[in-house]
Design a protein around this motif. Structure first.
Motif, PDB file in Angstrom:
ATOM      1  N   ASN A 109       9.757   0.863  -4.663  1.00 33.84           N
ATOM      2  CA  ASN A 109       8.569   1.614  -4.268  1.00 33.84           C
ATOM      3  C   ASN A 109       8.796   3.120  -4.302  1.00 33.84           C
ATOM      4  N   ALA A 110      10.035   3.535  -4.078  1.00 29.90           N
ATOM      5  CA  ALA A 110      10.340   4.976  -4.207  1.00 29.90           C
ATOM      6  C   ALA A 110      10.242   5.381  -5.675  1.00 29.90           C
ATOM      7  N   LYS A 111      10.828   4.558  -6.568  1.00 30.33           N
ATOM      8  CA  LYS A 111      10.771   4.864  -8.010  1.00 30.33           C
ATOM      9  C   LYS A 111       9.321   4.907  -8.493  1.00 30.33           C
ATOM     10  N   ALA A 112       8.457   4.082  -7.863  1.00 30.63           N
ATOM     11  CA  ALA A 112       7.055   4.014  -8.297  1.00 30.63           C
ATOM     12  C   ALA A 112       6.226   5.183  -7.769  1.00 30.63           C
ATOM     13  N   GLY A 113       6.814   6.007  -6.907  1.00 29.11           N
ATOM     14  CA  GLY A 113       6.094   7.199  -6.441  1.00 29.11           C
ATOM     15  C   GLY A 113       5.175   6.951  -5.263  1.00 29.11           C
ATOM     16  N   PHE A 114       5.478   5.916  -4.447  1.00 28.59           N
ATOM     17  CA  PHE A 114       4.628   5.597  -3.298  1.00 28.59           C
ATOM     18  C   PHE A 114       5.038   6.326  -2.026  1.00 28.59           C
ATOM     19  N   LYS A 115       6.027   7.239  -2.132  1.00 27.41           N
ATOM     20  CA  LYS A 115       6.617   7.745  -0.891  1.00 27.41           C
ATOM     21  C   LYS A 115       6.671   9.262  -0.767  1.00 27.41           C
ATOM     22  N   THR A 116       5.615   9.899  -1.193  1.00 29.74           N
ATOM     23  CA  THR A 116       5.529  11.336  -0.924  1.00 29.74           C
ATOM     24  C   THR A 116       4.239  11.552  -0.130  1.00 29.74           C
ATOM     25  N   ALA A 117       4.073  12.761   0.383  1.00 27.10           N
ATOM     26  CA  ALA A 117       2.834  13.049   1.131  1.00 27.10           C
ATOM     27  C   ALA A 117       1.621  12.808   0.220  1.00 27.10           C
ATOM     28  N   GLU A 118       1.793  13.115  -1.084  1.00 27.99           N
ATOM     29  CA  GLU A 118       0.656  12.945  -2.020  1.00 27.99           C
ATOM     30  C   GLU A 118       0.377  11.473  -2.319  1.00 27.99           C
ATOM     31  N   SER A 119       1.315  10.597  -1.963  1.00 26.16           N
ATOM     32  CA  SER A 119       1.139   9.173  -2.287  1.00 26.16           C
ATOM     33  C   SER A 119      -0.050   8.565  -1.567  1.00 26.16           C
ATOM     34  N   ILE A 120      -0.614   9.292  -0.577  1.00 25.64           N
ATOM     35  CA  ILE A 120      -1.772   8.709   0.108  1.00 25.64           C
ATOM     36  C   ILE A 120      -2.940   8.517  -0.854  1.00 25.64           C
ATOM     37  N   ARG A 121      -2.863   9.124  -2.032  1.00 26.00           N
ATOM     38  CA  ARG A 121      -3.935   8.885  -3.012  1.00 26.00           C
ATOM     39  C   ARG A 121      -3.998   7.418  -3.438  1.00 26.00           C
ATOM     40  N   PHE A 122      -2.895   6.694  -3.270  1.00 23.47           N
ATOM     41  CA  PHE A 122      -2.893   5.264  -3.615  1.00 23.47           C
ATOM     42  C   PHE A 122      -3.519   4.415  -2.502  1.00 23.47           C
ATOM     43  N   ALA A 123      -3.715   5.019  -1.316  1.00 25.76           N
ATOM     44  CA  ALA A 123      -4.139   4.224  -0.156  1.00 25.76           C
ATOM     45  C   ALA A 123      -5.650   4.113  -0.075  1.00 25.76           C
ATOM     46  N   GLY A 124      -6.103   3.064   0.607  1.00 25.96           N
ATOM     47  CA  GLY A 124      -7.531   2.917   0.902  1.00 25.96           C
ATOM     48  C   GLY A 124      -7.963   4.008   1.879  1.00 25.96           C
ATOM     49  N   PRO A 125      -9.289   4.128   2.106  1.00 23.66           N
ATOM     50  CA  PRO A 125      -9.783   5.276   2.896  1.00 23.66           C
ATOM     51  C   PRO A 125      -9.242   5.342   4.327  1.00 23.66           C
ATOM     52  N   GLY A 126      -9.158   4.197   5.004  1.00 20.74           N
ATOM     53  CA  GLY A 126      -8.691   4.208   6.394  1.00 20.74           C
ATOM     54  C   GLY A 126      -7.223   4.587   6.488  1.00 20.74           C
ATOM     55  N   LEU A 127      -6.412   3.940   5.679  1.00 19.60           N
ATOM     56  CA  LEU A 127      -4.967   4.213   5.689  1.00 19.60           C
ATOM     57  C   LEU A 127      -4.703   5.661   5.266  1.00 19.60           C
ATOM     58  N   LYS A 128      -5.503   6.111   4.291  1.00 19.14           N
ATOM     59  CA  LYS A 128      -5.356   7.491   3.813  1.00 19.14           C
ATOM     60  C   LYS A 128      -5.617   8.467   4.973  1.00 19.14           C
ATOM     61  N   GLU A 129      -6.656   8.184   5.742  1.00 15.73           N
ATOM     62  CA  GLU A 129      -7.008   9.082   6.855  1.00 15.73           C
ATOM     63  C   GLU A 129      -5.878   9.125   7.894  1.00 15.73           C
ATOM     64  N   ILE A 130      -5.372   7.947   8.268  1.00 18.11           N
ATOM     65  CA  ILE A 130      -4.332   7.900   9.312  1.00 18.11           C
ATOM     66  C   ILE A 130      -3.039   8.551   8.807  1.00 18.11           C
ATOM     67  N   CYS A 131      -2.606   8.154   7.607  1.00 19.21           N
ATOM     68  CA  CYS A 131      -1.342   8.708   7.080  1.00 19.21           C
ATOM     69  C   CYS A 131      -1.484  10.210   6.837  1.00 19.21           C
ATOM     70  N   GLY A 132      -2.663  10.608   6.363  1.00 22.22           N
ATOM     71  CA  GLY A 132      -2.893  12.034   6.120  1.00 22.22           C
ATOM     72  C   GLY A 132      -2.777  12.828   7.406  1.00 22.22           C
ATOM     73  N   SER A 133      -3.345  12.286   8.501  1.00 17.13           N
ATOM     74  CA  SER A 133      -3.305  13.052   9.751  1.00 17.13           C
ATOM     75  C   SER A 133      -1.885  13.074  10.334  1.00 17.13           C
ATOM     76  N   LEU A 134      -1.106  12.037  10.055  1.00 20.70           N
ATOM     77  CA  LEU A 134       0.278  12.022  10.568  1.00 20.70           C
ATOM     78  C   LEU A 134       1.263  12.675   9.597  1.00 20.70           C
ATOM     79  N   GLY A 135       0.803  12.941   8.398  1.00 19.42           N
ATOM     80  CA  GLY A 135       1.689  13.544   7.395  1.00 19.42           C
ATOM     81  C   GLY A 135       2.765  12.595   6.915  1.00 19.42           C
ATOM     82  N   ILE A 136       2.425  11.300   6.836  1.00 15.44           N
ATOM     83  CA  ILE A 136       3.400  10.308   6.364  1.00 15.44           C
ATOM     84  C   ILE A 136       2.847   9.583   5.140  1.00 15.44           C
ATOM     85  N   PRO A 137       3.744   9.036   4.296  1.00 14.08           N
ATOM     86  CA  PRO A 137       3.247   8.253   3.162  1.00 14.08           C
ATOM     87  C   PRO A 137       2.717   6.885   3.618  1.00 14.08           C
TER      88      PRO A 137
END
Ligand code: BF8
Length: 626
Positions: free
Chosen positions: A477-505
């Motif tokens: 999953n790291a090689k696939a690019g799922f683990k940066t702050a910008e990776s929230i673009r892969f997430a659905g809207p709810g998860l994106k909102e929560i991870c975005g506010s916490l600053g986590i992937p």
């Protein structure tokens, strides 16, 4: 790119390095897998038995040939015995790794381990208190010594319950007690499993499998949990670190050292040696810009979690990493190290070093590490790696590395949430996060490398399911690019909102395979906050590409702890429909969770989403019919 390479791995570095390996006439794990086909059908179904030498025996799945072994064991008994021995081997591997760490802790306490220290003194005191070790007014080293002694007791046979079982929710512990599967001693349960599976002992396939759960629990809440906690005490509890992953982390202008295996006891010392000004100066004298340490597999995860050390690859990448010609030394400890690596390295300049008294490999120089010589040995090895830099031939580093963030211990996650798991629960209750899934485990040449992990993870996060990962899944999953702050673009809207506010992937790396226990601890914290059992929560686990006996033990302790677990490759159980039905259906009435087997990660994602929505409905939370 030729289909030949694309069929083996989804990774760009893997495909390019496979091409290079072919050109260099390197035999890889995929070649050897192909040469084994068709694999033995009896063994695949768990219907062959080599336990005693009245055999080997096999049972005909079509009912035409023998229906029992020479001893009289039928298909159910043979399949259950084979699976149980897998669990025992996996539990023994994790737990022996844990014991090695406890021995280092004891040596630190006695002043016999130069270079090692107690990095997390607060955790030392917290864990000591759990073990009933008095800490008031005592020096840290005395506490460490007494804790090491108390932990050794957990391996033995004299206790009624291992200490960390107390971390499980009370409802779960009551259930284990009712079923008679509370783990008593780590070695005891493994030893009893070897006894039960000897010819002429336990011939109840159900009672064997019940003990299989007890044996696996002694790993999850025992050996692995000790390994993870003592690693934190000795080397520090992980916190978020930026890092990078794939073969591109190798550097053409630096000395490259790769650590491979599982136990941070060796790799931590190698890291210290790589940071020594004397060694860096030597590297510069030899024409290198510096010393670049990177990891593969779980010892890499241990260094990544605590220091942000880069990750060159996962299990199926290990031969390919050597074929870059850029590795000046690979240092291994134990587990998941292919015996082929020495042969691959012989085609390049790479020096191969084994370090554990219990793990030897062809084509490797053996330099044994013990607590008293580790600091000195690490410097000697790094020096030899630096000297080897000048022997390099052609180097091929085919890709740029992918950035990632790792280091999510339970402590870090809870701190990010403001000191309590409540905000995570609120997000789950509100439906912004539907649930959480541990995507864990290996690579296996039966599945295109990383395809299972990456596809499943992608489908889960885009459906607002938080993913935590460990082991080779975490590297995929790291090689696939799922683990940066910008990776929230892969997430659905709810998860994106929560991870975005916490600053986590949306995908949180929780470490190595023994660190799967961090997921158990987090699940327990959620269950305790809600006053429910783990099996009531909208959680699941998946091992989309598992191969090892350790993964079998992990899967069984996850299910016995109440977590629905989806496996990619089929375990060798198809020879007994009774065993299959118990594991995939019957266990629900016994431990509140089952296994499912689904090699297609798209379908596995649907199974998991259905399961999570079902749990949400039962908890009275909003749910979506899938
Ligand atoms: O313990 S995930 S291939 S490296 S067994 Fe091995 Fe599997 Fe990788 Fe780590 Ni875990």
């Amino acid at each position: 790119m030729s289909r030949r390479y694309e069929n083996n791995t989804i990774t760009e570095d893997g495909q390019l390095l496979l091409k290079k390996a072919e050109r260099d006439q390197i035999e890889t794990v995929w070649d050897r897998y192909k040469a084994q086909l068709p694999q033995c059908g009896y063994c695949e179904m768990g219907l062959s038995c080599r336990i005693c030498i009245m055999g080997p025996c096999r049972i005909d799945p079509f009912g035409q040939g023998p229906q029992s072994g020479v001893c009289g064991a039928d298909a159910d008994i043979v399949v259950a015995r084979n699976l149980c021995r897998m669990i025992a081997a996996g539990a023994a591997s994790h737990s022996d790794h844990g014991r090695d760490l406890v021995e280092v802790l004891a040596n630190v306490a006695e002043g016999n381990a130069p270079g090692y220290e107690i990095k997390d003194k607060e955790k030392l005191k917290r864990v000591a208190a759990e073990y009933g070790v008095e800490t008031d007014g005592k020096e840290y080293l005395q506490i460490a010594g007494e804790l090491a002694d108390a932990m050794q007791e957990d391996f033995g046979t004299r206790k009624k319950e291992i200490t960390f079982a107390a971390r499980a929710p009370q409802k779960r512990r009551d259930l284990w007690k009712k079923l008679g599967i509370t783990p008593r001693g780590i070695d005891r349960e493994t030893s009893e499993m070897m006894h039960r599976t000897h010819m002429g002992v336990d011939n109840g396939w159900q009672s064997l499998l019940l003990h299989g759960m007890r044996n696996a629990l002694s790993d999850g809440w025992g050996g692995s949990m000790i390994a993870s906690e003592v690693s934190d005490i000795l080397f520090g509890t992980p916190s978020p670190k930026t890092t990078a992953a794939n073969a591109g982390v190798l550097k053409s202008d630096q000395v490259n050292i790769i650590v491979h295996g599982h136990n941070p006891v060796v790799s931590e010392m190698i890291l210290l040696a790589c940071q020594s000004p004397e060694m860096i100066k030597l590297a510069q004298e030899k024409g290198a810009k510096g010393i670049n340490l990177a990891g593969v597999c779980c010892t890499g995860n241990e260094l990544l979690m605590r220091h942000g050390v880069a990750m060159a690859g996962n299990h199926l990448s290990t031969e390919l990493i050597i074929s870059t010609g850029a590795v000046d030394m690979m240092i291994v400890d134990y587990q998941c190290i292919m015996p082929s690596l020495g042969t691959v390295a012989a085609c390049y300049h790479t020096k191969m070093i084994s370090t554990s008294d219990k793990a030897r490999f062809p084509g490797m120089e053996h330099r044994e590490f013990h607590p008293d010589n580790a600091e000195k040995s690490a410097i000697e090895l790094v020096k030899a790696a630096v000297e080897n830099f000048t022997r390099r031939g052609e180097v091929y580093i085919p890709v740029e590395p992918v950035n990632a963030v790792g280091g999510f211990s339970v402590e870090t996650i809870v701190a990010a949430l403001g000191g309590t798991p409540k905000p995570l629960i609120d997000a789950i209750v509100s439906g912004k996060i539907r649930g959480a899934v541990g995507v864990v485990g290996c690579n296996n040449p039966k599945i295109k490398q990383d395809y299972g992990h990456v596809t499943l993870t992608k489908r889960l996060i885009e459906n607002d399911i938080l993913v935590v990962d460990t082991g080779c899944a975490a590297v995929a999953n790291a090689k696939a690019g799922f683990k940066t702050a910008e990776s929230i673009r892969f997430a659905g809207p709810g998860l994106k909102e929560i991870c975005g506010s916490l600053g986590i992937p949306p995908v949180l790396c929780m470490g190595s395979c023994v660190d799967n226990v961090r997921i158990l601890v987090l699940a327990s914290a959620l269950a305790n906050t809600l006053n429910v059992d783990i099996s009531d929560l909208p959680l699941a686990a998946a091992a989309p590409e598992w191969y090892s006996e350790k993964a079998a033990a992990i899967g069984v302790y996850a299910v016995a702890s109440g977590v629905y677990t989806v496996l990619g490759p089929m375990p060798p159980i198809m020879g007994s429909m009774n065993v299959v039905k118990l594991l995939t259906e019957g266990l629900n009435d016994i431990v509140g969770a089952t296994f499912a087997v689904e090699p297609d990660p798209e379908k596995a994602a649907v199974l998991i989403r259905r399961h999570i929505e079902g749990k949400r409905e039962k908890l009275g939370l909003s749910f979506v019919k899938i």
